[in-house]
Design an enzyme around this catalytic site. Structure first.
Site, PDB file in Angstrom:
ATOM      1  N   ASP A 230      41.425  38.944  47.224  1.00 26.90           N
ATOM      2  CA  ASP A 230      39.989  39.183  47.442  1.00 26.90           C
ATOM      3  C   ASP A 230      39.875  40.489  48.226  1.00 26.90           C
ATOM      4  OD1 ASP A 230      37.089  38.769  48.119  1.00 26.90           O
ATOM      5  OD2 ASP A 230      37.469  36.806  47.260  1.00 26.90           O
ATOM      6  N   HIS A 256      40.225  43.427  46.338  1.00 25.34           N
ATOM      7  CA  HIS A 256      38.896  43.803  45.853  1.00 25.34           C
ATOM      8  C   HIS A 256      38.366  45.033  46.577  1.00 25.34           C
ATOM      9  CE1 HIS A 256      37.910  39.499  44.191  1.00 25.34           C
ATOM     10  NE2 HIS A 256      39.075  39.971  43.787  1.00 25.34           N
TER      11      HIS A 256
END
Length: 428
Positions: A230, A256
């Site tokens: 993430d 991310h």
């Protein structure tokens, strides 16, 4: 106080009895309780063995937990060990709400630390074992996260380290591996130092943020290697403003991106992201599922002011979206308008971008445009989706056009192009 390891893991697992009882929990917590408030440390050391197996632990104010050279502290795989007693939501379950789990390590006061020793036997490690099945089930913490995404629910999984209202917290020279959920969550405090921390969890492990800095001030992340599924960094404001954050000389893999948001309601200001590399591919060859480089994201349900953010001498590669400044990140609506202004990129290079790569420059409206300054910005995929943006630039090839987009080209500007090299993720 030194505690010597009594266990040796086999493929990161232990005997059935040890897995059920987590035999080191009691002596670790007793040592931490005894050292609370002393300004001293509990040191985990190797002898004939090098591993510890524990359930949830609390590090108190004015003490440090030190994972010795070559030692690994493993987290229990028994979901009930993490049960949050203040909720009826079960840890290890899917639910409409999260909050069912305590963290593996909870930091409860100021001037505390979680550190490792770096030496020839390897830097000390904490392994959340998120990839392994929870006891009594065929499901790992990571599979639970995937099931939650499919079902539209939240997974109830423990964070690896959570520091709440813990001023002057330090994480130093320690490996954080395979977290069940977020690796390090710092909230509602002043004075975070993360230095020499190596986070390693594959890009395919959902909701395994590297470092979350929430409602905090005076935070530094430096000289660290971060790989997760993430956000590599997530700067947010769930309870109060966040300000004075530096992320420097660090390297990101398969994440991310280095992110601000999506919760920016109380305001984010004075952020420096300098001399970092972001690679959209992790060390296992996985490409990030949300492949961003430098990102600010929010929406009108959770938005607020984000200003005075500088990206200085940063390098990106294997990106699908090198730059993302998105005020309409989610479809949720409300009255908390995202307002991103005084966002500076001075020396940013993207190379080896993926096919179809494109940046996103989306201001909220003509009354609340994105305010962006670009100098020495060179992207090998220069196109963007742009709306409501005031762009001032010098020596930048980022292409921005669309409704409400204004471009002011300067004849001179500060900075230079960084010389980009991307280090491999180090052997742990």
């Amino acid at each position: 106080m030194s505690l010597t390891a009594k266990l040796s893991a086999n493929a990161r697992t232990f005997t059935a009895k040890a897995e059920e009882t987590s035999p080191d929990t009691g002596r670790l917590q007793a040592a931490l309780d005894a050292c609370a408030g002393t300004g001293r440390a509990v040191l985990l050391v190797a002898g004939r063995h090098a591993d510890f197996l524990s359930g949830p632990l609390t590090v108190h104010a004015d003490e440090t937990l030190v994972i010795g050279e070559g030692v690994t502290l493993y987290a229990s795989r028994r979901a009930s060990a993490y049960q949050n007693p203040s909720t009826s939501v079960s840890c290890g379950s899917l639910s409409a709400h999260e909050g069912g789990c305590k963290a593996f390590i909870t930091v409860s006061g100021a001037h505390a630390g979680v550190m490792g020793e770096r030496g020839s036997a390897g830097q000390g490690s904490i392994d959340g074992r998120g990839d392994l099945a929870m006891l009594g089930t065929p499901t790992s913490w990571w599979k639970l996260a995937s099931q939650a995404q499919t079902a539209g629910d939240d997974q109830n999984a423990p964070r690896l380290i959570e520091a709440d209202k813990a001023d002057d917290f330090t994480a130093y020279d320690v490996n954080l591996l395979n977290a069940a959920m977020f690796h390090l969550y710092y909230q509602s405090g002043t004075g975070l130092t993360v230095w020499g921390v190596d986070i390693k969890t594959p890009a395919t492990a959902r909701n395994t943020d590297g470092i979350d800095i929430d409602s905090a001030t005076d935070a530094t992340v430096y000289d660290s290697y971060i790989e997760d599924g993430d956000d590599g960094i997530a700067i947010k404001t769930n309870d109060s403003a966040t300000a004075n954050v530096t992320v420097a000389d660090s390297h990101f893999y398969g994440t991310h991106g280095i992110s601000i948001g999506s919760e920016t309601t109380y305001g984010v200001s004075n952020v420096l992201v300098a001399n970092d590399t972001v690679d959209g591919q992790d060390s296992y060859g996985n490409v990030s599922g949300s492949d961003n480089g430098l990102r600010i994201k929010s929406d009108s349900a959770a938005g607020g002011p984000v200003r005075d953010v500088e990206y200085l001498d940063d390098c990106l590669q294997h990106m699908k979206a090198p730059l993302v400044f998105d005020t309409r990140y989610a479809s949720a609506s409300g009255s908390h308008i995202p307002d991103f202004t005084s966002i500076t990129l001075e020396g940013v290079v993207a190379q080896n971008s993926l096919s179809g790569a494109k940046s996103d420059l989306t201001g909220y409206s003509s009354s609340d445009p994105l305010g962006l300054y670009l100098s020495y910005v060179k992207l090998d995929a220069a196109s963007s989706t742009s709306e409501y943006a005031d762009v001032t630039q010098y020596d930048s090839n980022l292409s921005a056009s669309g409704s409400g987009v204004g471009i002011n080209n300067l004849t001179s500007g500060a900075g230079s192009y960084p010389s980009c090299s991307f280090p491999s993720y180090p052997t742990l």
